[in-house]
Write a protein that holds these residues in place. Sequence first.
Motif, PDB file in Angstrom:
ATOM      1  N   THR A  57       9.217 -17.912  35.082  1.00  0.00           N
ATOM      2  CA  THR A  57       8.211 -16.906  35.424  1.00  0.00           C
ATOM      3  C   THR A  57       8.535 -15.518  34.912  1.00  0.00           C
ATOM      4  O   THR A  57       7.793 -14.581  35.177  1.00  0.00           O
ATOM      5  N   LYS A  58       9.662 -15.436  34.208  1.00  0.00           N
ATOM      6  CA  LYS A  58      10.090 -14.121  33.732  1.00  0.00           C
ATOM      7  C   LYS A  58      10.885 -14.275  32.451  1.00  0.00           C
ATOM      8  O   LYS A  58      11.362 -15.363  32.139  1.00  0.00           O
ATOM      9  N   GLU A  69       6.568 -11.104  31.275  1.00  0.00           N
ATOM     10  CA  GLU A  69       6.376 -10.028  32.246  1.00  0.00           C
ATOM     11  C   GLU A  69       4.898  -9.796  32.549  1.00  0.00           C
ATOM     12  O   GLU A  69       4.553  -9.082  33.489  1.00  0.00           O
ATOM     13  N   ARG A  70       4.009 -10.409  31.779  1.00  0.00           N
ATOM     14  CA  ARG A  70       2.567 -10.250  32.019  1.00  0.00           C
ATOM     15  C   ARG A  70       2.180 -10.933  33.333  1.00  0.00           C
ATOM     16  O   ARG A  70       2.675 -12.014  33.657  1.00  0.00           O
ATOM     17  N   GLU A  71       1.301 -10.312  34.054  1.00  0.00           N
ATOM     18  CA  GLU A  71       0.846 -10.824  35.347  1.00  0.00           C
ATOM     19  C   GLU A  71       0.318 -12.255  35.223  1.00  0.00           C
ATOM     20  O   GLU A  71      -0.545 -12.538  34.396  1.00  0.00           O
ATOM     21  N   GLY A  72       0.875 -13.150  36.037  1.00  0.00           N
ATOM     22  CA  GLY A  72       0.376 -14.520  36.115  1.00  0.00           C
ATOM     23  C   GLY A  72       0.794 -15.443  34.991  1.00  0.00           C
ATOM     24  O   GLY A  72       0.337 -16.585  34.927  1.00  0.00           O
ATOM     25  N   ASN A 124       1.173 -21.181  30.461  1.00  0.00           N
ATOM     26  CA  ASN A 124      -0.049 -21.414  31.227  1.00  0.00           C
ATOM     27  C   ASN A 124      -0.885 -22.561  30.642  1.00  0.00           C
ATOM     28  O   ASN A 124      -1.959 -22.327  30.081  1.00  0.00           O
TER      29      ASN A 124
END
Length: 155
Positions: A57-58, A69-72, A124
């Motif tokens: 997630t990071k 680092e982008r949201e979601g 994603n």
Amino acid sequence: MTMEEIIGFVDALDGVLTLRPRPGDGSPEVSWGDTYFYYAPDGVTPTNTQPFATVVTKNYPGDETSRLEREGVFRVNIAAGKEEFVRWTGHTPREPATGQDPSATDTLIAHPLYGTMGWLAVLNPGPRTEAAARELLRTAYDLARARYERRAAPN
């Protein structure tokens, strides 16, 4: 696919040990919030093997090109093996990945750092990559299970 859908899919496979590091569990802070999948039917974290898939997630130090680092945004990393790597990328793991954008979502790519070891990645997973991601996660699971069984077999 959401992160939880991916985690649920892999976690439901027989013999999978799913690790989700959190504050206070002794894991390094950089791993908190990520998920690691091992084939470990005894429920014990293997000490001599890598996970067969991860969800991160990071950004990790030296691995910033996916721009997590982008949201979601999260990345599914899959130890697909050489055969599937070639099938999906059109080149061997040792050949450099060209023309791929490691920050593109819903696109299957050679892992930005571990592609040379046959790892694939997708940020994603969505309509274009969901079926492939499920197939590749199953393949990585099968490879991990086969390795485990070979090691456990009497000599």
